[in-house]
Design a protein around this motif. Structure first.
Motif, PDB file in Angstrom:
ATOM      1  N   GLY A 293       0.804  -1.213   0.000  1.00  0.00           N
ATOM      2  CA  GLY A 293       0.000   0.000   0.000  1.00  0.00           C
ATOM      3  C   GLY A 293       0.836   1.262   0.000  1.00  0.00           C
ATOM      4  O   GLY A 293       2.004   1.270   0.404  1.00  0.00           O
ATOM      5  N   GLU A 294       0.196   2.328  -0.459  1.00  0.00           N
ATOM      6  CA  GLU A 294       0.888   3.605  -0.608  1.00  0.00           C
ATOM      7  C   GLU A 294       1.280   4.221   0.727  1.00  0.00           C
ATOM      8  O   GLU A 294       2.345   4.830   0.840  1.00  0.00           O
ATOM      9  CB  GLU A 294       0.029   4.581  -1.408  1.00  0.00           C
ATOM     10  N   GLU A 295       0.439   4.073   1.743  1.00  0.00           N
ATOM     11  CA  GLU A 295       0.772   4.672   3.034  1.00  0.00           C
ATOM     12  C   GLU A 295       1.980   3.984   3.664  1.00  0.00           C
ATOM     13  O   GLU A 295       2.863   4.646   4.208  1.00  0.00           O
ATOM     14  CB  GLU A 295      -0.444   4.650   3.956  1.00  0.00           C
ATOM     15  N   ALA A 296       2.024   2.666   3.585  1.00  0.00           N
ATOM     16  CA  ALA A 296       3.192   1.937   4.105  1.00  0.00           C
ATOM     17  C   ALA A 296       4.440   2.310   3.305  1.00  0.00           C
ATOM     18  O   ALA A 296       5.528   2.469   3.878  1.00  0.00           O
ATOM     19  CB  ALA A 296       2.948   0.435   4.053  1.00  0.00           C
ATOM     20  N   ALA A 297       4.292   2.472   2.006  1.00  0.00           N
ATOM     21  CA  ALA A 297       5.430   2.857   1.167  1.00  0.00           C
ATOM     22  C   ALA A 297       5.945   4.241   1.553  1.00  0.00           C
ATOM     23  O   ALA A 297       7.155   4.493   1.509  1.00  0.00           O
ATOM     24  CB  ALA A 297       5.032   2.827  -0.310  1.00  0.00           C
ATOM     25  N   TRP A 298       5.043   5.137   1.965  1.00  0.00           N
ATOM     26  CA  TRP A 298       5.450   6.483   2.377  1.00  0.00           C
ATOM     27  C   TRP A 298       6.317   6.409   3.635  1.00  0.00           C
ATOM     28  O   TRP A 298       7.379   7.031   3.708  1.00  0.00           O
ATOM     29  CB  TRP A 298       4.211   7.333   2.606  1.00  0.00           C
ATOM     30  N   VAL A 299       5.895   5.633   4.631  1.00  0.00           N
ATOM     31  CA  VAL A 299       6.692   5.479   5.844  1.00  0.00           C
ATOM     32  C   VAL A 299       8.020   4.795   5.500  1.00  0.00           C
ATOM     33  O   VAL A 299       9.078   5.205   5.979  1.00  0.00           O
ATOM     34  CB  VAL A 299       5.918   4.690   6.925  1.00  0.00           C
ATOM     35  N   HIS A 300       7.965   3.786   4.653  1.00  0.00           N
ATOM     36  CA  HIS A 300       9.166   3.062   4.222  1.00  0.00           C
ATOM     37  C   HIS A 300      10.142   4.036   3.548  1.00  0.00           C
ATOM     38  O   HIS A 300      11.360   4.003   3.811  1.00  0.00           O
ATOM     39  CB  HIS A 300       8.740   1.951   3.271  1.00  0.00           C
ATOM     40  N   ALA A 301       9.618   4.897   2.699  1.00  0.00           N
ATOM     41  CA  ALA A 301      10.454   5.887   2.012  1.00  0.00           C
ATOM     42  C   ALA A 301      11.129   6.814   3.012  1.00  0.00           C
ATOM     43  O   ALA A 301      12.343   7.080   2.922  1.00  0.00           O
ATOM     44  CB  ALA A 301       9.597   6.688   1.033  1.00  0.00           C
ATOM     45  N   TYR A 302      10.337   7.324   3.954  1.00  0.00           N
ATOM     46  CA  TYR A 302      10.888   8.211   4.976  1.00  0.00           C
ATOM     47  C   TYR A 302      12.041   7.524   5.718  1.00  0.00           C
ATOM     48  O   TYR A 302      13.094   8.124   5.949  1.00  0.00           O
ATOM     49  CB  TYR A 302       9.791   8.639   5.960  1.00  0.00           C
ATOM     50  N   LEU A 303      11.828   6.264   6.100  1.00  0.00           N
ATOM     51  CA  LEU A 303      12.864   5.550   6.851  1.00  0.00           C
ATOM     52  C   LEU A 303      14.153   5.387   6.042  1.00  0.00           C
ATOM     53  O   LEU A 303      15.253   5.544   6.569  1.00  0.00           O
ATOM     54  CB  LEU A 303      12.341   4.191   7.316  1.00  0.00           C
ATOM     55  N   HIS A 304      14.033   5.115   4.746  1.00  0.00           N
ATOM     56  CA  HIS A 304      15.244   4.986   3.919  1.00  0.00           C
ATOM     57  C   HIS A 304      15.881   6.345   3.676  1.00  0.00           C
ATOM     58  O   HIS A 304      17.109   6.443   3.592  1.00  0.00           O
ATOM     59  CB  HIS A 304      14.944   4.241   2.617  1.00  0.00           C
ATOM     60  N   ARG A 305      15.068   7.386   3.602  1.00  0.00           N
ATOM     61  CA  ARG A 305      15.629   8.738   3.503  1.00  0.00           C
ATOM     62  C   ARG A 305      16.428   9.040   4.764  1.00  0.00           C
ATOM     63  O   ARG A 305      17.546   9.559   4.692  1.00  0.00           O
ATOM     64  CB  ARG A 305      14.506   9.761   3.310  1.00  0.00           C
ATOM     65  N   LYS A 306      15.875   8.698   5.917  1.00  0.00           N
ATOM     66  CA  LYS A 306      16.569   8.935   7.177  1.00  0.00           C
ATOM     67  C   LYS A 306      17.863   8.127   7.243  1.00  0.00           C
ATOM     68  O   LYS A 306      18.876   8.613   7.747  1.00  0.00           O
ATOM     69  CB  LYS A 306      15.661   8.581   8.355  1.00  0.00           C
ATOM     70  N   GLU A 307      17.819   6.930   6.719  1.00  0.00           N
ATOM     71  CA  GLU A 307      18.994   6.058   6.693  1.00  0.00           C
ATOM     72  C   GLU A 307      20.093   6.639   5.807  1.00  0.00           C
ATOM     73  O   GLU A 307      21.264   6.306   5.959  1.00  0.00           O
ATOM     74  CB  GLU A 307      18.564   4.680   6.183  1.00  0.00           C
ATOM     75  N   GLY A 308      19.719   7.504   4.872  1.00  0.00           N
ATOM     76  CA  GLY A 308      20.687   8.078   3.946  1.00  0.00           C
ATOM     77  C   GLY A 308      20.764   7.353   2.624  1.00  0.00           C
ATOM     78  O   GLY A 308      21.639   7.616   1.805  1.00  0.00           O
ATOM     79  N   ASP A 309      19.834   6.433   2.397  1.00  0.00           N
ATOM     80  CA  ASP A 309      19.787   5.641   1.167  1.00  0.00           C
ATOM     81  C   ASP A 309      18.809   6.303   0.191  1.00  0.00           C
ATOM     82  O   ASP A 309      17.663   5.896   0.060  1.00  0.00           O
ATOM     83  CB  ASP A 309      19.361   4.210   1.494  1.00  0.00           C
ATOM     84  N   SER A 310      19.269   7.344  -0.484  1.00  0.00           N
ATOM     85  CA  SER A 310      18.398   8.145  -1.353  1.00  0.00           C
ATOM     86  C   SER A 310      17.788   7.338  -2.491  1.00  0.00           C
ATOM     87  O   SER A 310      16.616   7.531  -2.827  1.00  0.00           O
ATOM     88  CB  SER A 310      19.161   9.341  -1.929  1.00  0.00           C
ATOM     89  N   TRP A 311      18.580   6.456  -3.090  1.00  0.00           N
ATOM     90  CA  TRP A 311      18.051   5.663  -4.205  1.00  0.00           C
ATOM     91  C   TRP A 311      16.872   4.816  -3.739  1.00  0.00           C
ATOM     92  O   TRP A 311      15.820   4.801  -4.376  1.00  0.00           O
ATOM     93  CB  TRP A 311      19.146   4.771  -4.799  1.00  0.00           C
ATOM     94  N   ASN A 312      17.037   4.106  -2.635  1.00  0.00           N
ATOM     95  CA  ASN A 312      15.981   3.255  -2.110  1.00  0.00           C
ATOM     96  C   ASN A 312      14.795   4.101  -1.636  1.00  0.00           C
ATOM     97  O   ASN A 312      13.639   3.732  -1.851  1.00  0.00           O
ATOM     98  CB  ASN A 312      16.525   2.388  -0.972  1.00  0.00           C
ATOM     99  N   ALA A 313      15.074   5.228  -1.007  1.00  0.00           N
ATOM    100  CA  ALA A 313      14.000   6.129  -0.582  1.00  0.00           C
ATOM    101  C   ALA A 313      13.174   6.571  -1.789  1.00  0.00           C
ATOM    102  O   ALA A 313      11.941   6.537  -1.752  1.00  0.00           O
ATOM    103  CB  ALA A 313      14.580   7.339   0.142  1.00  0.00           C
ATOM    104  N   ASP A 314      13.845   6.970  -2.858  1.00  0.00           N
ATOM    105  CA  ASP A 314      13.118   7.426  -4.054  1.00  0.00           C
ATOM    106  C   ASP A 314      12.258   6.317  -4.649  1.00  0.00           C
ATOM    107  O   ASP A 314      11.159   6.574  -5.146  1.00  0.00           O
ATOM    108  CB  ASP A 314      14.090   7.982  -5.097  1.00  0.00           C
ATOM    109  N   TYR A 315      12.734   5.085  -4.593  1.00  0.00           N
ATOM    110  CA  TYR A 315      11.940   3.944  -5.051  1.00  0.00           C
ATOM    111  C   TYR A 315      10.643   3.865  -4.251  1.00  0.00           C
ATOM    112  O   TYR A 315       9.558   3.713  -4.816  1.00  0.00           O
ATOM    113  CB  TYR A 315      12.761   2.655  -4.906  1.00  0.00           C
ATOM    114  N   TRP A 316      10.754   3.979  -2.926  1.00  0.00           N
ATOM    115  CA  TRP A 316       9.567   3.875  -2.068  1.00  0.00           C
ATOM    116  C   TRP A 316       8.673   5.102  -2.190  1.00  0.00           C
ATOM    117  O   TRP A 316       7.447   4.981  -2.125  1.00  0.00           O
ATOM    118  CB  TRP A 316       9.973   3.587  -0.619  1.00  0.00           C
TER     119      TRP A 316
END
Length: 95
Positions: free
Chosen positions: A46-69
């Motif tokens: 789902g899109e809402e879970a993907a949004w939280v997932h994206a935020y977490l990867h952004r926080k981790e510093g993994d921009s590529w993975n964050a952008d995917y999510w």
């Protein structure tokens, strides 16, 4: 809805049982437990879970993975701070 009950819950050892999985993920993130926060959303659809997932990867510093999510959430990586994004997520899921 006020975000204060969320902040008050951060003094407890566990998130409130009535919190959604997404709020629990954000709760663990606020407590400094990125791994548990990520584990909670890692297999959710789902899109809402993907949004939280994206935020977490952004926080981790993994921009590529964050952008995917972010793309899976139909959003773009925000230009505001991680703290502002976290607060937006909490407010969204508390509403």
């Amino acid at each position: 809805m006020s975000k204060f009950p969320f902040y008050e819950s951060l003094t407890e050892p566990l998130p409130p049982a009535h919190f959604s999985v997404l709020l629990k993920s954000l709760w663990y993130d606020a407590k400094g437990d990125w791994k548990t926060a990520h584990d909670l959303v890692d297999s959710l659809a789902g899109e809402e879970a993907a949004w939280v997932h994206a935020y977490l990867h952004r926080k981790e510093g993994d921009s590529w993975n964050a952008d995917y999510w972010y793309a899976r959430a139909k959003k773009v990586r925000p230009s505001h701070t991680l703290e502002e994004e976290w607060e937006s997520l909490v407010m969204h899921f508390m509403a």
